[in-house]
Design a protein around this motif. Structure first.
Motif, PDB file in Angstrom:
ATOM      1  N   ASP A 148      12.802  16.804  10.922  1.00 48.90           N
ATOM      2  CA  ASP A 148      12.857  16.730   9.461  1.00 48.90           C
ATOM      3  C   ASP A 148      11.871  15.661   8.978  1.00 48.90           C
ATOM      4  OD1 ASP A 148      13.605  17.239   6.889  1.00 48.90           O
ATOM      5  OD2 ASP A 148      15.570  16.267   7.011  1.00 48.90           O
ATOM      6  N   GLU A 149      10.654  16.092   8.700  1.00 52.97           N
ATOM      7  CA  GLU A 149       9.594  15.142   8.362  1.00 52.97           C
ATOM      8  C   GLU A 149       9.858  14.432   7.029  1.00 52.97           C
ATOM      9  OE1 GLU A 149       5.417  16.207   9.112  1.00 52.97           O
ATOM     10  OE2 GLU A 149       6.158  18.136   9.871  1.00 52.97           O
ATOM     11  N   THR A 150       9.462  13.165   6.966  1.00 54.73           N
ATOM     12  CA  THR A 150       9.516  12.408   5.725  1.00 54.73           C
ATOM     13  C   THR A 150       8.361  12.836   4.828  1.00 54.73           C
ATOM     14  OG1 THR A 150      10.539  10.494   6.779  1.00 54.73           O
ATOM     15  CG2 THR A 150       9.356  10.085   4.719  1.00 54.73           C
ATOM     16  N   ILE A 151       8.629  12.953   3.541  1.00 59.27           N
ATOM     17  CA  ILE A 151       7.583  13.273   2.568  1.00 59.27           C
ATOM     18  C   ILE A 151       7.159  11.953   1.912  1.00 59.27           C
ATOM     19  CG2 ILE A 151       6.933  14.640   0.563  1.00 59.27           C
ATOM     20  CD1 ILE A 151       7.731  16.262   3.113  1.00 59.27           C
ATOM     21  N   GLU A 152       5.875  11.674   1.946  1.00 60.42           N
ATOM     22  CA  GLU A 152       5.357  10.395   1.481  1.00 60.42           C
ATOM     23  C   GLU A 152       4.335  10.576   0.368  1.00 60.42           C
ATOM     24  OE1 GLU A 152       3.762   9.126   5.196  1.00 60.42           O
ATOM     25  OE2 GLU A 152       5.685   8.405   5.964  1.00 60.42           O
ATOM     26  N   VAL A 153       4.256   9.571  -0.492  1.00 58.94           N
ATOM     27  CA  VAL A 153       3.289   9.574  -1.590  1.00 58.94           C
ATOM     28  C   VAL A 153       2.390   8.346  -1.461  1.00 58.94           C
ATOM     29  CG1 VAL A 153       2.971   9.456  -4.089  1.00 58.94           C
ATOM     30  CG2 VAL A 153       4.841  10.790  -3.147  1.00 58.94           C
ATOM     31  N   ALA A 154       1.103   8.539  -1.702  1.00 60.06           N
ATOM     32  CA  ALA A 154       0.146   7.434  -1.732  1.00 60.06           C
ATOM     33  C   ALA A 154      -0.564   7.473  -3.085  1.00 60.06           C
ATOM     34  CB  ALA A 154      -0.875   7.570  -0.594  1.00 60.06           C
ATOM     35  N   VAL A 155      -0.462   6.382  -3.829  1.00 59.34           N
ATOM     36  CA  VAL A 155      -1.060   6.303  -5.164  1.00 59.34           C
ATOM     37  C   VAL A 155      -2.138   5.222  -5.167  1.00 59.34           C
ATOM     38  CG1 VAL A 155      -0.616   5.990  -7.628  1.00 59.34           C
ATOM     39  CG2 VAL A 155       1.179   6.930  -6.149  1.00 59.34           C
ATOM     40  N   ARG A 156      -3.370   5.625  -5.447  1.00 58.75           N
ATOM     41  CA  ARG A 156      -4.471   4.648  -5.534  1.00 58.75           C
ATOM     42  C   ARG A 156      -4.618   4.217  -6.989  1.00 58.75           C
ATOM     43  NH1 ARG A 156     -10.167   4.771  -6.011  1.00 58.75           N
ATOM     44  NH2 ARG A 156     -10.145   7.052  -6.108  1.00 58.75           N
ATOM     45  N   LEU A 157      -4.578   2.901  -7.203  1.00 59.18           N
ATOM     46  CA  LEU A 157      -4.555   2.356  -8.549  1.00 59.18           C
ATOM     47  C   LEU A 157      -5.859   1.669  -8.945  1.00 59.18           C
ATOM     48  CD1 LEU A 157      -0.995   0.732  -8.444  1.00 59.18           C
ATOM     49  CD2 LEU A 157      -1.621   2.965  -9.404  1.00 59.18           C
ATOM     50  N   GLY A 158      -6.104   1.645 -10.247  1.00 59.22           N
ATOM     51  CA  GLY A 158      -7.287   0.970 -10.779  1.00 59.22           C
ATOM     52  C   GLY A 158      -6.987  -0.480 -11.091  1.00 59.22           C
ATOM     53  N   VAL A 159      -6.575  -1.234 -10.078  1.00 62.17           N
ATOM     54  CA  VAL A 159      -6.288  -2.662 -10.232  1.00 62.17           C
ATOM     55  C   VAL A 159      -7.022  -3.426  -9.139  1.00 62.17           C
ATOM     56  CG1 VAL A 159      -4.004  -2.259 -11.242  1.00 62.17           C
ATOM     57  CG2 VAL A 159      -4.221  -2.538  -8.767  1.00 62.17           C
ATOM     58  N   ASP A 160      -7.097  -4.738  -9.312  1.00 61.00           N
ATOM     59  CA  ASP A 160      -7.681  -5.603  -8.291  1.00 61.00           C
ATOM     60  C   ASP A 160      -6.580  -6.507  -7.759  1.00 61.00           C
ATOM     61  OD1 ASP A 160      -9.053  -7.323  -6.677  1.00 61.00           O
ATOM     62  OD2 ASP A 160     -10.686  -7.703  -8.099  1.00 61.00           O
ATOM     63  N   PRO A 161      -5.985  -6.155  -6.613  1.00 58.61           N
ATOM     64  CA  PRO A 161      -4.843  -6.906  -6.088  1.00 58.61           C
ATOM     65  C   PRO A 161      -5.162  -8.357  -5.728  1.00 58.61           C
ATOM     66  CG  PRO A 161      -5.085  -4.780  -4.983  1.00 58.61           C
ATOM     67  CD  PRO A 161      -6.339  -5.011  -5.756  1.00 58.61           C
ATOM     68  N   ARG A 162      -6.452  -8.704  -5.705  1.00 60.75           N
ATOM     69  CA  ARG A 162      -6.817 -10.095  -5.398  1.00 60.75           C
ATOM     70  C   ARG A 162      -6.411 -11.034  -6.528  1.00 60.75           C
ATOM     71  NH1 ARG A 162     -13.086  -9.349  -4.286  1.00 60.75           N
ATOM     72  NH2 ARG A 162     -12.749  -8.157  -6.217  1.00 60.75           N
ATOM     73  N   HIS A 163      -6.213 -10.472  -7.721  1.00 61.59           N
ATOM     74  CA  HIS A 163      -5.820 -11.274  -8.878  1.00 61.59           C
ATOM     75  C   HIS A 163      -4.308 -11.198  -9.089  1.00 61.59           C
ATOM     76  CE1 HIS A 163      -9.993 -11.886  -9.844  1.00 61.59           C
ATOM     77  NE2 HIS A 163     -10.200 -10.566  -9.913  1.00 61.59           N
ATOM     78  N   ALA A 164      -3.682 -12.351  -9.266  1.00 64.63           N
ATOM     79  CA  ALA A 164      -2.219 -12.412  -9.404  1.00 64.63           C
ATOM     80  C   ALA A 164      -1.718 -11.592 -10.590  1.00 64.63           C
ATOM     81  CB  ALA A 164      -1.783 -13.866  -9.555  1.00 64.63           C
ATOM     82  N   ASP A 165      -2.524 -11.524 -11.670  1.00 59.20           N
ATOM     83  CA  ASP A 165      -2.071 -10.794 -12.861  1.00 59.20           C
ATOM     84  C   ASP A 165      -2.309  -9.289 -12.759  1.00 59.20           C
ATOM     85  OD1 ASP A 165      -4.817 -10.779 -13.081  1.00 59.20           O
ATOM     86  OD2 ASP A 165      -4.873 -11.429 -15.175  1.00 59.20           O
TER      87      ASP A 165
END
Length: 233
Positions: free
Chosen positions: A39-56
């Protein structure tokens, strides 16, 4: 390049790699491409328009999937006194105070989520180098640092998941099992995406959701049209 198995290659033929699918169509297709004998797990991957290097521009949060994840989540609770009993009665798999801290220091990591009461964080903080890289460190923002351990344990067991954008600007999350069927997977998917949209940082500029891909554990990725998701909000 890794050699792909016959079942994977057959499943891949069902997917148009150039197409952006509607949600319903993508979920129906991911069921067909989950061809392994478990029973395989169904997974989602969402690519976002953010810069994770910045705390905000960090994107993180929690969401309770209406139908859970289908996974038996093992929960460890760091607590003292009566809170240990409260955690165990709520379904925690492991619970303890300094003894549990020492056990993790000794290499014990046979759990999926860690919860801690605030008065234990002085000791639990020492485990940062062990738990942090594995995404297991209790965090107030995720609701895993709380005196209400009974409620926290029950929520996690019921399907509450934590999400966080990684350094490649992608959020990964499980939304259920193949056996859930299209309707339940669709409900879970929509609930998860609503949480991602709600978590958009005020400082994020331009297109927020760049791409959305759904896949089974061993199956090919299926791209979903992100614009259709946004339009429905």
């Amino acid at each position: 390049m890794a050699k792909r198995g016959k079942k994977y290659l057959e499943a891949l033929k069902l997917v148009d790699r150039t197409k952006l699918y509607d949600v319903q169509e993508a979920i129906e297709l991911v069921e067909k491409t989950a061809v392994k004998n478990f029973d395989e797990t169904i997974e989602v991957a969402v690519r976002l328009g953010v810069d994770p290097r910045h705390a905000d521009q960090q994107v993180r949060g929690t969401v309770t999937l209406p139908h859970g994840t289908g996974k038996d989540v093992r929960v460890l609770v760091f607590a003292k006194g009566d809170k240990i009993k409260e955690a165990e009665e709520a379904g925690a798999d492991f619970a303890g105070a300094e003894d549990m801290v020492a056990k993790v220091e000794g290499g014990f990591l046979d759990f999926d989520v860690a919860i801690a009461t605030p008065d234990m964080m002085g000791s639990v903080g020492k485990l940062g180098r062990i738990l942090g890289p594995k995404g297991l460190m209790p965090n107030p923002k995720a609701g895993t640092v709380t005196f209400d351990v009974g409620k926290a344990v029950k929520e996690v067991k019921a399907g509450k998941i934590e999400f966080r954008v990684d350094k490649t600007k992608i959020v990964h999350a499980p939304i259920g099992k193949k056996s859930f069927g299209v309707e339940k997977l669709t409900d879970n998917f929509k609930t998860f995406m609503e949480a991602i949209i709600k978590a958009k940082p005020a400082s994020a500029k331009g297109q927020y959701i760049k791409s959305v891909t759904i896949s089974s554990t061993m199956g090919p990725g299926i791209k979903i049209n992100p614009q259709k998701i946004i339009e429905k909000k």
